[in-house]
Design a protein around this motif. Structure first.
Motif, PDB file in Angstrom:
ATOM      1  N   ILE A   1       0.816  -1.050  -0.098  1.00 19.67           N
ATOM      2  CA  ILE A   1      -0.075   0.077  -0.029  1.00 19.67           C
ATOM      3  C   ILE A   1       0.889   1.168   0.006  1.00 19.67           C
ATOM      4  O   ILE A   1       1.606   1.392   0.649  1.00 19.67           O
ATOM      5  CB  ILE A   1      -0.946  -0.004   1.033  1.00 19.67           C
TER       6      ILE A   1
ATOM      7  N   PRO B   1      -4.516   1.805  -9.409  1.00 18.94           N
ATOM      8  CA  PRO B   1      -4.639   1.681  -7.999  1.00 18.94           C
ATOM      9  C   PRO B   1      -6.026   2.421  -7.565  1.00 18.94           C
ATOM     10  O   PRO B   1      -6.552   3.449  -8.068  1.00 18.94           O
ATOM     11  CB  PRO B   1      -3.657   2.762  -7.755  1.00 18.94           C
TER      12      PRO B   1
ATOM     13  N   ARG C   1      -7.912  -0.783   4.674  1.00 23.41           N
ATOM     14  CA  ARG C   1      -7.233  -1.298   3.571  1.00 23.41           C
ATOM     15  C   ARG C   1      -7.534  -2.661   3.025  1.00 23.41           C
ATOM     16  O   ARG C   1      -7.857  -3.199   1.987  1.00 23.41           O
ATOM     17  CB  ARG C   1      -5.629  -1.196   3.680  1.00 23.41           C
TER      18      ARG C   1
ATOM     19  N   THR D   1      -5.189   0.258  -2.579  1.00 23.81           N
ATOM     20  CA  THR D   1      -3.659   0.091  -2.902  1.00 23.81           C
ATOM     21  C   THR D   1      -2.949   1.567  -2.440  1.00 23.81           C
ATOM     22  O   THR D   1      -1.806   1.609  -2.531  1.00 23.81           O
ATOM     23  CB  THR D   1      -3.442   0.079  -4.238  1.00 23.81           C
TER      24      THR D   1
END
Length: 360
Positions: free
Chosen positions: A3, A232, A304, A310
């Motif tokens: 991440i 992303p 997340r 991401t």
């Protein structure tokens, strides 16, 4: 499972609780540069700066602040948050960010959006009724010139004809362009169809309510044959950090309420913030990330994992806090939160690889 962890800012200039006075616009911009330089030294992945044209935010030209930051930093990625495409020429946008890329090669991104506030429409002579159409047409034009040095563009409803003209300077690679949205289904679908990265502004309610939208984004992208590994998915959320969790929660209430109450006078769908509502927002299931490093890191990890992000941008802060406190919050984020979150996902990636190897 990796991440990217960044910070976003609007260069806020609301009155400080300690003095009742606002920081001047010029001082806030100088402070903002110091904050970006610190984030770079702490190996924070990205810093994104928003565009507004109102008294309570100092940054109306994020590309100029980003250019200044580009010359003073070494590795941090620099992005707008957002570039308000409906009220600016996409040709100027490309030229500006290509120029910044010359100063910081490969570190620049355009986060395109409509703009959460609408004051720029009157200011620059655009009709708010064309809110969506302006964005769609100008985004298409920006994407085309990002790919092609020589632009051929038929006259549109809102854009002029460009007959085989070069757009300069050029970057060695196309500038990364993402789309910011507050959670619109239509915007989610369109962004997925275009194959662009998406950034969700998650600033209220339970962040996990965005899960169906993110599933839709992935499903549409796959259906039209776009490569999700190059798209992303990010979230941007308000937040604050202090070594003392309770102090962080206490200190962040005043500026947050100040901004929310102001917005509620401008937007009928918003209401003023009570302390009880604030505590719910900064709680385990709320959309505001406030506390000590452990609290904020654990909340980022949870969101997340649940949403499959991401990228994550901590908006620090949303309304004015003393500059030395902002610098302290950035240090905690860079020295404690970022390493903890990244270590967690590195370990999980290794565990997943081991399980896959054992299974095979």
């Amino acid at each position: 499972m990796n991440i990217e962890l960044g910070i976003s800012s609007f260069g806020e200039t609301t009155p400080l609780e300690t003095t009742g006075k606002a920081i001047s616009h010029d001082q806030r911009i100088r402070d903002l540069l110091e904050e970006i330089i610190l984030a770079d030294k702490l190996n924070i992945d990205a810093f994104a700066i928003g565009e507004h044209h109102r008294k309570d935010f100092a940054v109306s030209a994020p590309e100029i602040v980003l250019a200044a930051a580009a010359s003073k930093t070494k590795q941090i990625h620099l992005s707008s948050a957002t570039t308000n495409l409906p009220t600016i020429s996409p040709i100027r946008v490309y030229e500006q960010y290509a120029t910044i890329d010359a100063i910081a090669p490969g570190r620049v991104e355009i986060m395109a959006g409509r703009g959460s506030f609408t004051e720029a429409f009157d200011l620059f002579g655009y009709d708010l009724e064309n809110y969506d159409e302006l964005f769609i047409e100008k985004l298409e034009m920006l994407l085309k010139m990002n790919k092609e040095e020589i632009l051929d563009w038929p006259k549109g409803k809102f854009t002029p004809e460009v007959d085989h003209k070069g757009i300069y300077p050029r970057t060695k690679k196309p500038i990364p362009i993402s789309v910011a949205t507050g959670g619109s289904i239509e915007s989610t679908i369109r962004t997925a169809e275009l194959g662009l990265p998406i950034v969700y502004a998650i600033i209220g309610g339970d962040p996990l309510h965005f899960k169906p939208l993110i599933k839709l984004y992935r499903r549409v992208a796959e259906k039209v044959g776009n490569d999700l590994t190059k798209m992303p998915i990010a979230a941007h959320s308000w937040g604050w950090l202090n070594q003392d969790k309770e102090k962080a929660i206490k200190d962040y209430f005043y500026p947050t309420k100040l901004l929310v109450d102001q917005i509620s006078t401008e937007r009928p769908q918003w209401n003023g913030m009570t302390y009880e509502q604030y505590l719910e927002s900064v709680g385990e299931n709320g959309a505001i990330f406030v506390g000590d490093s452990e609290t904020v890191a654990n909340k980022i990890i949870k969101v997340r994992e649940e949403l499959g992000l991401t990228r994550f941008y901590l908006h620090l802060p949303i309304a004015s806090m003393p500059h030395e406190d902002v610098m302290n919050a950035i240090r905690i984020y860079g020295e404690e939160v970022v390493p903890k979150v990244k270590a967690y996902f590195r370990k999980k990636t290794e565990q997943d690889r081991f399980k896959l190897k054992w299974k095979n």
